[in-house]
Structures are given as structure tokens and as C-alpha cells.
Scaffold this active site. Structure first.
Site, mmCIF file in Angstrom:
data_model
loop_
_atom_site.group_PDB
_atom_site.id
_atom_site.type_symbol
_atom_site.label_atom_id
_atom_site.label_comp_id
_atom_site.label_asym_id
_atom_site.label_seq_id
_atom_site.Cartn_x
_atom_site.Cartn_y
_atom_site.Cartn_z
ATOM 1 C CE1 TYR A 87 2.964 5.606 -3.316
ATOM 2 C CE2 TYR A 87 1.830 3.739 -4.326
ATOM 3 C CZ TYR A 87 2.947 4.262 -3.709
ATOM 4 O OH TYR A 87 4.040 3.468 -3.471
ATOM 5 N N GLY A 88 -2.471 9.351 -4.421
ATOM 6 C CA GLY A 88 -3.602 9.917 -5.135
ATOM 7 C C GLY A 88 -3.290 11.075 -6.066
ATOM 8 C CD GLU B 117 0.040 7.036 5.685
ATOM 9 O OE1 GLU B 117 1.044 6.873 6.402
ATOM 10 O OE2 GLU B 117 -0.497 6.095 5.064
ATOM 11 C CB CYS C 171 -8.913 5.516 -0.161
ATOM 12 S SG CYS C 171 -7.239 5.719 0.521
ATOM 13 C CB THR C 172 -7.007 0.388 1.842
ATOM 14 O OG1 THR C 172 -5.785 0.934 1.325
ATOM 15 C CG2 THR C 172 -7.576 -0.619 0.846
ATOM 16 C CG HIS C 173 -4.873 5.550 3.811
ATOM 17 N ND1 HIS C 173 -4.356 4.966 2.680
ATOM 18 C CD2 HIS C 173 -3.803 5.943 4.554
ATOM 19 C CE1 HIS C 173 -3.029 5.008 2.728
ATOM 20 N NE2 HIS C 173 -2.672 5.599 3.854
ATOM 21 C CG ASP D 169 -1.862 1.201 1.258
ATOM 22 O OD1 ASP D 169 -2.618 1.367 0.293
ATOM 23 O OD2 ASP D 169 -1.821 1.984 2.223
ATOM 24 C CB SER D 170 0.176 4.762 -0.827
ATOM 25 O OG SER D 170 -1.023 4.947 -0.092
ATOM 26 C CB CYS E 250 -2.783 1.027 -2.769
ATOM 27 S SG CYS E 250 -2.733 2.752 -3.321
ATOM 28 C CG ASN E 251 -9.204 1.568 -3.404
ATOM 29 O OD1 ASN E 251 -10.127 0.957 -3.914
ATOM 30 N ND2 ASN E 251 -8.955 1.518 -2.100
ATOM 31 C CB THR E 252 -4.163 5.350 -6.109
ATOM 32 O OG1 THR E 252 -5.060 6.155 -5.336
ATOM 33 C CG2 THR E 252 -3.585 6.196 -7.228
#
Length: 271
Positions: A43-44, A153, A185-187, A11-12, A74-76
Site C-alpha cells: 500500500y505504501g 511478502e 510498518c507491521t511487516h 492489513d495490506s 497497517c500503518n499506511t
């Protein structure tokens, strides 16, 4: 033996921990090697070619651990790099967009589904395409939320600042007749309590983590690659940025101590 090889999750940053936790819950015998590219998050806002390059670099790093599967949590990165990664490795590669879309379609009654995600994910149209491919009559409302990942983050999951940021970003979505909202978004599951408060209790929040872990399980079972035996796996975690914040968030989210190895990564400017 091959079946004892780990599952690599990338993931980012810390967002993919939502997927890792669900994989650990559904597949407790499986060892995980996780890479969070916290030094280069988010990353977005980045160019798709840059996101793809970063994803390839992480895959190149994780291959040394001989994983039997790669999960792009990570979706992006899923939107921009999934097919390229599948083309360069000879093991299964799972993304998070199609599992999330399937989960939302299974929950919606009105056929009106919202999607929130990073700028990259939303601009790619990946969720809209995945939803319409399965159900052509579904109505999709998409909204980019670039301020959410930095909150996560920094470990700022619930505060007045968090509430105001989320309210100003997605409060207007309440005017639509949607009954399901994909956390694209996995965040974002880290912010789920506040997101739910803003959109209201009648909206189903859809995280791709459960469905992604289910897809991982199905693929491993179908290919005879599930781990065997009673040995409790020791998971490995890597991050490219400040390790203490990553470790604190990971241990809080996973509910256990983790083994963390910092990785020095070149950090370019956003672009």
C-alpha cells in the site's frame, strides 16, 4: 451474544499478523477474523485515496462477520483511512500509529526517535505528528523503506539480500543519537533480527503490536465486550493473493495451523 463477536484485523498483507499474534496472546478467548490484501500489496506507494478505498472495501467485506471491533493493522491504512472508517461504522476502530508512538516515548531516554515505514506512512507525517503531540521536544528522524514489504511478502526474512537491502536503506541512521527506532510498518517485525543487526544492539526496536493489543484489551474491557467462557476460538483468515505463501508465513509466525479462505479481488496498477 455481542461479547462473543470476533475482532476484525486487516492489513495490506501478512504484516498485520504481528498484531494478530499479540492479540491472540493477550486475549486468548477472542476470535479473530483477519484479512490480508496480498494481491494489492504494498500500500505504501499508492495514492492516499486508493489506500482509503481499499481499506473501505476490506471493512465492507469483514462486516458480514459482525465484528465488535476493527483493528487497522497497517500503518499506511491507519495514516490515511482511520478517521473515515471510524465515521462509517458504529463499532470501535483501532489503528497502530498512536500505540506505537506511545510505546516509543515510554522507552526513549535521549528523546531522539527514529521511524521507518512505507513511503505513504512517512510522507503522511503521521508518526511525527503523533510523537510531537504527546512530547513536543522529541526529535524525530524518519526514513521511508519501500523495499522491506516485498521481502516480507516473499518470506525472505533473513538472507544476504535482506541484510544488504536493510543496510543500504537504514545503515546511515546510526550516525544519529537515537536510542529508539519505531518499526512503522507491521511487516517490519518479521525483519527485526536483521534490522537490529544493522542499527546495533543499543537501539530499542519498537513494534506497535504489543501496545495495539493492549489498547484493544482496554477498550473491550471498558465497554464490557470481552469474550466470556472457556471455548477456544477458531480464527478465520482471508487473503486476496496467492494463498500458499500467506498460509506458510502465517503458520510459521503464529505457530499453529490456520483456516485460510482466498478472496478474489480486482487488482489495479500502483497509483
Amino acid at each position: 451474544m455481542f461479547v462473543q463477536q470476533p475482532i476484525a484485523i486487516l492489513d495490506s498483507g501478512v504484516g498485520g499478523l504481528t498484531v494478530a499474534r499479540e492479540v491472540m496472546r493477550q486475549l486468548p478467548r477472542e476470535k479473530i477474523v483477519y484479512f490480508g490484501d496480498t494481491a494489492r500489496a504494498p500500500y505504501g506507494p499508492r495514492d492516499p485515496k486508493v489506500v482509503t478505498r481499499f481499506t473501505r472495501e476490506i471493512v465492507d467485506y469483514l462486516i458480514q462477520y459482525r465484528p465488535k471491533m476493527i483493528v487497522i493493522a497497517c500503518n499506511t491504512a491507519t495514516a490515511f483511512a482511520l478517521e473515515e472508517i471510524r465515521a462509517i461504522v458504529d463499532i470501535p476502530v483501532v489503528g497502530v500509529i498512536k500505540p506505537g508512538a506511545r510505546a516509543a516515548l515510554g522507552r526513549t531516554i535521549t528523546g531522539c526517535i527514529g521511524v521507518i515505514g512505507t513511503e505513504g506512512t512517512i510522507n503522511s507525517g503521521a508518526y511525527e505528528h503523533a510523537l510531537l503531540e504527546i512530547s513536543p521536544n522529541v526529535h524525530v528522524i524518519s526514513e521511508a523503506c519501500p523495499l522491506f514489504v516485498p521481502l516480507v511478502e516473499k518470506g525472505n526474512f533473513r538472507s544476504l539480500q535482506t541484510y544488504e537491502t536493510i543496510r543500504s536503506s537504514i545503515g546511515h541512521l546510526r550516525k544519529f543519537p537515537m536510542d529508539s527506532l519505531i518499526l512503522g510498518c507491521t511487516h517490519y517485525p518479521f525483519l527485526a533480527d536483521v534490522i537490529q543487526e544493522v542499527v546495533g544492539p543499543d537501539i530499542n526496536l519498537i513494534s506497535s503490536a504489543d501496545e495495539t493489543a493492549r489498547e484493544v484489551s482496554n477498550i473491550l474491557q471498558d465497554q464490557g465486550m470481552l469474550a466470556r467462557g472457556e471455548v477456544i476460538p477458531v480464527h478465520q483468515f482471508f487473503c486476496s493473493g496467492e494463498p500458499q505463501m500467506f498460509k506458510s508465513i502465517a503458520q510459521q509466525w503464529l505457530g499453529e495451523q490456520i483456516e485460510l479462505t482466498p478472496v478474489v479481488w480486482q487488482v489495479p496498477q500502483i497509483g
